[in-house]
Scaffold this active site. Structure first.
Site, short mmCIF file in Angstrom:
data_model
loop_
_atom_site.label_atom_id
_atom_site.label_comp_id
_atom_site.label_asym_id
_atom_site.label_seq_id
_atom_site.Cartn_x
_atom_site.Cartn_y
_atom_site.Cartn_z
N LYS A 1 -19.40 -1.07 -0.51
CA LYS A 1 -18.37 -1.17 0.53
C LYS A 1 -17.31 -0.08 0.31
CE LYS A 1 -15.81 -4.58 -2.19
NZ LYS A 1 -15.62 -6.03 -2.42
N ARG B 1 -10.66 -17.79 0.45
CA ARG B 1 -10.81 -16.66 1.36
C ARG B 1 -11.98 -17.00 2.27
NH1 ARG B 1 -11.65 -10.65 -1.24
NH2 ARG B 1 -13.80 -11.36 -1.32
N TYR C 1 11.34 15.80 -2.44
CA TYR C 1 12.30 15.03 -1.63
C TYR C 1 13.21 14.17 -2.49
CZ TYR C 1 9.43 16.31 2.38
OH TYR C 1 8.75 17.02 3.34
N MET D 1 3.26 14.43 1.22
CA MET D 1 2.11 14.07 2.05
C MET D 1 0.85 14.82 1.64
SD MET D 1 1.80 14.06 6.20
CE MET D 1 3.38 13.24 6.43
C1 LIG Z 1 -16.10 -6.35 -3.75
C2 LIG Z 1 -16.99 -7.47 -3.94
C3 LIG Z 1 -17.91 -7.51 -4.99
C4 LIG Z 1 -17.91 -6.48 -6.10
O1 LIG Z 1 -16.81 -6.71 -6.94
P1 LIG Z 1 -16.58 -5.86 -8.25
O2 LIG Z 1 -15.46 -6.54 -8.96
O3 LIG Z 1 -16.19 -4.49 -7.79
O4 LIG Z 1 -17.84 -5.84 -9.00
C5 LIG Z 1 -18.81 -8.53 -5.04
N1 LIG Z 1 -18.81 -9.51 -4.09
C6 LIG Z 1 -17.92 -9.52 -3.09
C7 LIG Z 1 -17.97 -10.62 -2.10
C8 LIG Z 1 -16.97 -8.52 -2.97
O5 LIG Z 1 -16.09 -8.57 -1.97
#
Ligand SMILES: *Cc1c(COP(=O)(O)O)cnc(C)c1O
Length: 398
Positions: free
Chosen positions: A41, A144, A281, A333
């Site tokens: 992801k 969640r 800045y 930036m």
């Molecule tokens: C991001 C994620 C993982 C991987 O987590 P890591 O700590 O990076 O290994 C696994 N399962 C779900 C549902 C996630 O959102």
């Protein structure tokens, strides 16, 4: 091999695909007989999804996980474009009006936490006259995604009915752990409760008549520190990239993981500031004595956290070896100013390579950046912008 980013953008990310493969071998040893799912992801945590997924495939990984259905569709195109036919891609987040027909036509494996999602997917399966592979999600304590308690039992019953109608097949039961990087006694107690909730959900699924092939619970931290969470498959993200899910528990080196990403840019201007001169800045840094500074063309638009102002480390590769420097004043930036010392000559020259994140001698790690910025290594690497070109290397380390 280069992908994405502009040809003329001076900053560069280098990704060591041999390190990714090494890390997967390390994680597979920890996971023992469980399968690995490579979590790619967020553009493979900023490393670049397509090349990382193919490296993982070469290392023997057959399951791939992303959050969004849209990322999963891109991943399927990347894998099939490279001739891969036997990868399975799992996605666990979707919009309420998700195009499930596109998702199912692409062969995605999908998560459902609610009967709403389940029935929407089943409707698309009916239209396409196919059977949708589903992983039912339990909430074991994250608060969640996932269904809790009786809601899960109800979800399992609805799933069993849709399965009997041939619209879905429940391939998996899964959840995600919120505290698997806590290895204290309290952490072990929390884990026992969460594993018990997972077991209860598995029993509820069995009572509903479901026989899922895959039970999965662990991400990297569970894989490393809680073997009782391995079940049939573990979903590894951060560890695959060579970073520790909790550097306070164990560093990358402790875990036999090799950080795969480095980020750098050339020094594009060198000059000497007189005593009293401010930098960037707000002039939050001022030279007490005459001071050499260098300009590096990376900034917060590129994902360099502004919280690294006046604190984050940078190492410059010079003809005399690595020069350990840091950011002076605020991160802008598109640029940062770094220290080049108070000597008669500057410690580096125009064209020398400034390493913001690296793994070579004296080079700052994503963990050091995270500490300097009050965040976690995950956020440091995932924020790196697509404007920075990614370069991929295959060499095994000397
Ligand atoms: C991001 C994620 C993982 C991987 O987590 P890591 O700590 O990076 O290994 C696994 N399962 C779900 C549902 C996630 O959102």
């Amino acid at each position: 091999m280069t992908n994405s980013g502009s040809d003329h953008f001076p900053g560069q990310i280098d990704v060591d695909l041999a390190a990714i493969r090494h890390n997967l071998r390390t994680l597979q040893q920890r996971a023992r007989g469980s399968q690995l799912m490579a979590v790619v992801k967020a553009d493979a945590y900023g490393h670049g999804r397509g090349p990382v997924a193919l490296a993982a495939y070469e290392a023997g990984v057959r399951w791939f996980g992303v959050s969004q259905v849209n990322e999963a569709l891109k991943l399927v195109a990347e894998l099939t474009g490279a001739g891969v036919r036997d990868a399975r891609v799992f996605a666990w987040l979707a919009a309420p009006n998700q195009d499930w027909e596109a998702a199912l036509s692409a062969g995605l494996h999908l998560s459902a936490s609610s009967t709403f999602t389940l029935e929407s997917i089943a409707a698309a399966a009916q239209t396409l006259a196919l059977t949708a592979p589903i992983h039912l999600k339990v909430d074991v304590g994250m608060g969640r995604g996932g269904a809790r308690g009786d809601d899960f039992a109800h979800l399992a019953l609805v799933a069993a009915r849709l399965e009997a109608e041939g619209l879905i097949t429940v391939e998996g039961i899964w959840s995600h752990l919120p505290e698997a990087d806590d290895i204290t006694e309290a952490g072990h107690e929390t884990m026992a409760g969460q594993v018990a909730r997972f077991e209860r959900a598995l029993a509820q699924a069995r009572e509903a008549g479901l026989e899922p092939e895959l039970r999965h619970l662990a991400a990297t931290s569970g894989t490393l520190w809680y073997p009782e969470t391995h079940y049939d498959l573990v979903r590894v993200g951060i560890g695959m990239y060579g970073l520790s899910p909790n550097p306070q528990v164990a560093s990358s080196a402790d875990l036999n993981l090799r950080p795969a990403l480095s980020l750098g840019a050339p020094v594009i201007l060198v000059k000497r500031l007189p005593a009293g001169a401010g930098v960037s800045y707000g002039a939050t840094w001022r030279a007490e004595r005459p001071h050499w500074v260098g300009l590096v063309p990376l900034g917060y638009a590129d994902g360099i956290p502004r919280h690294g102002s006046n604190s984050a480390p940078v190492t410059v590769q010079t003809v005399d070896g690595p020069f350990l420097s840091q950011i002076l004043g605020r991160v802008c930036m598109d640029q940062v100013v770094i220290s080049l010392g108070e000597g008669d000559e500057p410690a580096a020259r125009v064209g020398d390579w400034a390493v913001l994140i690296g793994s070579g001698p004296g080079e700052p790690s994503a963990d050091e950046w995270a500490r300097a910025c009050g965040t976690i290594n995950y956020e440091i690497v995932t924020r790196l912008a697509p404007t920075i070109s990614r370069h991929y290397h295959q060499e095994d380390q000397p």
